[in-house]
Write a protein that holds these residues in place. Structure first.
Motif, PDB file in Angstrom:
ATOM      1  N   TYR A  38      44.881 -46.621 -53.832  1.00  0.00           N
ATOM      2  CA  TYR A  38      45.720 -47.384 -53.048  1.00  0.00           C
ATOM      3  C   TYR A  38      45.806 -46.703 -51.532  1.00  0.00           C
ATOM      4  CZ  TYR A  38      46.995 -50.174 -57.206  1.00  0.00           C
ATOM      5  OH  TYR A  38      46.910 -50.752 -58.429  1.00  0.00           O
ATOM      6  N   LYS A  39      46.247 -45.512 -51.681  1.00  0.00           N
ATOM      7  CA  LYS A  39      46.379 -44.806 -50.272  1.00  0.00           C
ATOM      8  C   LYS A  39      45.110 -44.655 -49.452  1.00  0.00           C
ATOM      9  CE  LYS A  39      50.573 -41.953 -51.452  1.00  0.00           C
ATOM     10  NZ  LYS A  39      50.852 -42.809 -52.808  1.00  0.00           N
ATOM     11  N   ALA A  40      43.963 -44.726 -50.292  1.00  0.00           N
ATOM     12  CA  ALA A  40      42.717 -44.601 -49.674  1.00  0.00           C
ATOM     13  C   ALA A  40      42.290 -45.883 -48.958  1.00  0.00           C
ATOM     14  CB  ALA A  40      41.463 -44.337 -50.460  1.00  0.00           C
ATOM     15  N   MET A  41      43.114 -46.908 -49.520  1.00  0.00           N
ATOM     16  CA  MET A  41      42.676 -48.337 -48.859  1.00  0.00           C
ATOM     17  C   MET A  41      44.053 -48.713 -48.046  1.00  0.00           C
ATOM     18  SD  MET A  41      41.321 -50.147 -52.388  1.00  0.00           S
ATOM     19  CE  MET A  41      40.984 -51.773 -51.655  1.00  0.00           C
ATOM     20  N   ALA A  42      44.732 -47.837 -47.933  1.00  0.00           N
ATOM     21  CA  ALA A  42      46.190 -48.350 -47.038  1.00  0.00           C
ATOM     22  C   ALA A  42      45.986 -48.925 -45.808  1.00  0.00           C
ATOM     23  CB  ALA A  42      47.030 -47.224 -47.043  1.00  0.00           C
ATOM     24  N   ASP A  43      44.936 -48.433 -44.940  1.00  0.00           N
ATOM     25  CA  ASP A  43      44.547 -48.982 -43.585  1.00  0.00           C
ATOM     26  C   ASP A  43      44.049 -50.323 -43.453  1.00  0.00           C
ATOM     27  OD1 ASP A  43      41.982 -48.650 -44.514  1.00  0.00           O
ATOM     28  OD2 ASP A  43      41.427 -47.163 -43.087  1.00  0.00           O
ATOM     29  N   GLY A  44      43.973 -50.968 -44.667  1.00  0.00           N
ATOM     30  CA  GLY A  44      43.595 -52.412 -44.771  1.00  0.00           C
ATOM     31  C   GLY A  44      41.824 -52.656 -44.278  1.00  0.00           C
ATOM     32  N   LYS A  45      41.278 -51.645 -44.112  1.00  0.00           N
ATOM     33  CA  LYS A  45      39.728 -51.782 -43.723  1.00  0.00           C
ATOM     34  C   LYS A  45      38.896 -52.096 -44.944  1.00  0.00           C
ATOM     35  CE  LYS A  45      39.969 -48.680 -40.001  1.00  0.00           C
ATOM     36  NZ  LYS A  45      39.325 -47.474 -39.186  1.00  0.00           N
ATOM     37  N   PRO A  46      38.248 -53.254 -44.951  1.00  0.00           N
ATOM     38  CA  PRO A  46      37.409 -53.713 -46.109  1.00  0.00           C
ATOM     39  C   PRO A  46      36.425 -52.543 -46.582  1.00  0.00           C
ATOM     40  CG  PRO A  46      37.191 -55.440 -44.534  1.00  0.00           C
ATOM     41  CD  PRO A  46      38.061 -54.197 -43.846  1.00  0.00           C
ATOM     42  N   VAL A  47      36.468 -52.364 -48.150  1.00  0.00           N
ATOM     43  CA  VAL A  47      35.512 -51.353 -48.471  1.00  0.00           C
ATOM     44  C   VAL A  47      34.827 -51.943 -49.593  1.00  0.00           C
ATOM     45  CG1 VAL A  47      36.661 -49.156 -47.736  1.00  0.00           C
ATOM     46  CG2 VAL A  47      37.444 -50.250 -49.795  1.00  0.00           C
ATOM     47  N   PRO A  89      48.545 -56.107 -45.750  1.00  0.00           N
ATOM     48  CA  PRO A  89      49.970 -55.292 -45.379  1.00  0.00           C
ATOM     49  C   PRO A  89      50.948 -55.192 -46.348  1.00  0.00           C
ATOM     50  CG  PRO A  89      49.239 -56.548 -43.340  1.00  0.00           C
ATOM     51  CD  PRO A  89      48.247 -56.944 -44.692  1.00  0.00           C
ATOM     52  N   GLU A  90      51.127 -56.567 -47.252  1.00  0.00           N
ATOM     53  CA  GLU A  90      52.145 -56.370 -48.103  1.00  0.00           C
ATOM     54  C   GLU A  90      51.712 -55.784 -49.371  1.00  0.00           C
ATOM     55  OE1 GLU A  90      52.212 -59.486 -45.154  1.00  0.00           O
ATOM     56  OE2 GLU A  90      50.585 -59.089 -46.702  1.00  0.00           O
ATOM     57  N   GLN A  91      50.530 -55.761 -49.650  1.00  0.00           N
ATOM     58  CA  GLN A  91      49.711 -55.095 -50.941  1.00  0.00           C
ATOM     59  C   GLN A  91      49.879 -53.580 -50.645  1.00  0.00           C
ATOM     60  OE1 GLN A  91      45.974 -56.938 -50.951  1.00  0.00           O
ATOM     61  NE2 GLN A  91      46.605 -58.350 -52.529  1.00  0.00           N
ATOM     62  N   ALA A 102      59.455 -52.070 -50.671  1.00  0.00           N
ATOM     63  CA  ALA A 102      58.685 -53.005 -51.741  1.00  0.00           C
ATOM     64  C   ALA A 102      57.899 -52.019 -52.529  1.00  0.00           C
ATOM     65  CB  ALA A 102      57.938 -54.149 -51.054  1.00  0.00           C
ATOM     66  N   PHE A 103      57.985 -50.833 -52.562  1.00  0.00           N
ATOM     67  CA  PHE A 103      56.943 -49.772 -53.275  1.00  0.00           C
ATOM     68  C   PHE A 103      57.487 -50.006 -54.472  1.00  0.00           C
ATOM     69  CE2 PHE A 103      55.683 -45.681 -55.091  1.00  0.00           C
ATOM     70  CZ  PHE A 103      54.385 -45.820 -54.769  1.00  0.00           C
ATOM     71  N   PHE A 104      56.281 -50.379 -55.476  1.00  0.00           N
ATOM     72  CA  PHE A 104      56.404 -50.507 -56.881  1.00  0.00           C
ATOM     73  C   PHE A 104      55.404 -49.703 -57.757  1.00  0.00           C
ATOM     74  CE2 PHE A 104      59.086 -54.074 -56.802  1.00  0.00           C
ATOM     75  CZ  PHE A 104      59.379 -54.531 -58.129  1.00  0.00           C
ATOM     76  N   ALA A 105      54.810 -48.922 -57.406  1.00  0.00           N
ATOM     77  CA  ALA A 105      53.884 -48.150 -58.211  1.00  0.00           C
ATOM     78  C   ALA A 105      54.723 -47.199 -58.887  1.00  0.00           C
ATOM     79  CB  ALA A 105      52.844 -47.311 -57.307  1.00  0.00           C
ATOM     80  N   GLY A 106      55.869 -46.655 -58.599  1.00  0.00           N
ATOM     81  CA  GLY A 106      56.626 -45.848 -59.290  1.00  0.00           C
ATOM     82  C   GLY A 106      57.268 -46.384 -60.698  1.00  0.00           C
ATOM     83  N   ALA A 107      57.339 -47.864 -60.508  1.00  0.00           N
ATOM     84  CA  ALA A 107      57.774 -48.743 -61.651  1.00  0.00           C
ATOM     85  C   ALA A 107      56.825 -48.656 -62.731  1.00  0.00           C
ATOM     86  CB  ALA A 107      58.154 -50.106 -61.341  1.00  0.00           C
ATOM     87  N   PHE A 108      55.857 -48.580 -62.510  1.00  0.00           N
ATOM     88  CA  PHE A 108      54.732 -48.533 -63.717  1.00  0.00           C
ATOM     89  C   PHE A 108      54.791 -47.304 -64.334  1.00  0.00           C
ATOM     90  CE2 PHE A 108      53.842 -52.282 -61.404  1.00  0.00           C
ATOM     91  CZ  PHE A 108      53.670 -53.498 -62.217  1.00  0.00           C
ATOM     92  N   GLU A 109      55.164 -46.247 -63.659  1.00  0.00           N
ATOM     93  CA  GLU A 109      55.121 -44.901 -64.397  1.00  0.00           C
ATOM     94  C   GLU A 109      56.404 -44.811 -65.400  1.00  0.00           C
ATOM     95  OE1 GLU A 109      53.975 -41.063 -62.389  1.00  0.00           O
ATOM     96  OE2 GLU A 109      55.078 -42.223 -60.990  1.00  0.00           O
ATOM     97  N   ILE A 110      57.464 -45.697 -65.179  1.00  0.00           N
ATOM     98  CA  ILE A 110      58.559 -45.840 -65.958  1.00  0.00           C
ATOM     99  C   ILE A 110      58.009 -46.660 -67.197  1.00  0.00           C
ATOM    100  CG2 ILE A 110      60.810 -46.802 -66.316  1.00  0.00           C
ATOM    101  CD1 ILE A 110      61.401 -46.594 -63.488  1.00  0.00           C
ATOM    102  N   VAL A 111      57.301 -47.727 -67.055  1.00  0.00           N
ATOM    103  CA  VAL A 111      56.745 -48.569 -68.192  1.00  0.00           C
ATOM    104  C   VAL A 111      55.826 -47.622 -68.952  1.00  0.00           C
ATOM    105  CG1 VAL A 111      55.340 -50.520 -68.633  1.00  0.00           C
ATOM    106  CG2 VAL A 111      56.930 -50.761 -66.811  1.00  0.00           C
ATOM    107  N   GLN A 112      54.852 -46.761 -68.353  1.00  0.00           N
ATOM    108  CA  GLN A 112      54.101 -45.953 -69.027  1.00  0.00           C
ATOM    109  C   GLN A 112      54.744 -45.062 -69.960  1.00  0.00           C
ATOM    110  OE1 GLN A 112      52.486 -42.671 -66.452  1.00  0.00           O
ATOM    111  NE2 GLN A 112      50.555 -42.824 -67.800  1.00  0.00           N
TER     112      GLN A 112
END
Length: 353
Positions: A38-47, A89-91, A102-112
């Motif tokens: 996700y961080k590698a895609m954070a700039d929003g440029k299509p890859v 930008p929202e993603q 709105a950062f949610f990735a950490g929540a899924f570590e809790i679920v893990q």
């Protein structure tokens, strides 16, 4: 077998398909987070998948399948014409920007951690034992910090502390604060950065979390204004604190009334006990909603077992509600208790002797 209503069954199966998809996608979110996709895609440029593989150094075939799954979940955007993927930008705020509200990735570590530790909770169901916080998988501790920190960043200094009577002025002038159940120290560090004249003490019974908190404080330059020590909520050192805080942890305690009594003994005469708890109504039927679903699930797998593993084992649960929390404070000897403010995810209470 009882006869089923076909339409109701179809609706139920539809919801289950969604839940299975969400469960599987959760694993992909953890994977993408840990690999830095996700961080590698954070700039929003299509890859393309080839672009992202070259950028991250991972195998393109794996990247391609991960991207397809994320696009199917509508967590990344797909453009058919260019066969490329991008983050809105929202993603990016939800998956790539650690400090966004709105950062949610950490929540899924809790679920893990819930999936990893399910056998331990199953044992607790069978024999009535508890499961201590320290007995969970490490991803729970890391995920908890990463999930709660953005909410604290968004609310603690700007709305929660100002909602307490006279507390902000004390912190600005210079006060003494105990952050009990501090975990990795996200809340303590944030307060220390906001109020440089105040001295902070962070306490948690989990030694590994205290070590992590000390590292975090040094990293951001507030290590000289915070003392992190291993201590429980019922025996942390007395300092006549102007403010004692508990963030999302009172309901996890086996003896929250005993912890409250200790808080009262350690507070200065005009001191304040700030209690931040998951948002909940007092009646079960009023909590049967998406937020309540999350909190009841976490409470079943984490919070209630933690409480039942300790002395007293009151088992408040993550959906205790204001009335039960008020009773805890009054039983602990506090005469003043009010809801100072709230968010969709938290209630903030002020207790005074």
């Amino acid at each position: 077998m009882r006869a089923a209503d076909p339409q109701k069954l179809d609706a139920l199966v539809g919801r289950l398909v969604g839940d299975v998809g969400a469960s599987i996608t959760g694993a992909l979110i953890v994977l993408g987070d840990q690999l830095g996709l996700y961080k590698a895609m954070a700039d929003g440029k299509p890859v393309t998948s080839q672009d992202l593989a070259a950028k991250t150094g991972f195998k393109e075939r794996y990247i391609r399948e991960w991207l397809a799954g994320q696009a199917a979940a509508d967590y990344v955007q797909y453009d058919d014409a260019s066969d490329s993927f991008s983050l809105t930008p929202e993603q990016a705020m939800a998956f790539a920007e650690e400090d966004s509200p709105a950062f949610f990735a950490g929540a899924f570590e809790i679920v893990q951690s819930m999936w990893l530790d399910e056998p331990k909770v199953e044992t607790a169901f069978r024999d009535g034992s508890g499961l201590g916080w320290h007995e969970h998988s490490k991803c729970l501790f890391r995920g908890t910090e990463r999930f709660f920190r953005p909410g604290y960043n968004a609310n603690l200094k700007d709305s929660w502390i100002p909602a307490l009577d006279g507390v902000e002025a004390k912190l600005q002038q210079g006060a003494t604060v105990a952050d009990v159940g501090c975990g990795h120290g996200a809340s303590t560090i944030l307060m220390a950065k906001a109020y440089p004249k105040t001295r902070f003490f962070g306490f948690d019974y989990h030694g590994a979390s205290i070590d992590r908190a000390r590292e975090g404080a040094q990293k951001v330059g507030v290590g000289d204004r915070i003392v992190f020590e291993r201590a429980s909520a019922k025996d942390f050192p007395a300092q006549q604190y102007d403010l004692v805080t508990m963030f999302d942890c009172l309901h996890d305690m086996g003896d929250p009334v005993g912890a409250g009594r200790h808080v009262r003994e350690t507070l200065a005469g005009d001191g304040t006990w700030m209690i931040v708890e998951p948002f909940a109504h007092d009646r079960l039927q009023d909590n049967l909603n998406p937020v309540g679903r999350i909190f009841y699930g976490a409470s079943t797998m984490i919070c209630t077992p933690a409480s039942l593993s300790q002395e007293v084992g009151l088992g408040l649960g993550a959906q205790a509600g204001e009335m039960r929390l008020r009773k805890v404070a009054l039983d602990a000897g506090f005469s003043h208790f009010r809801r100072a403010t709230e968010t969709p995810f938290n209630m903030v209470f002020e207790a005074r002797a």
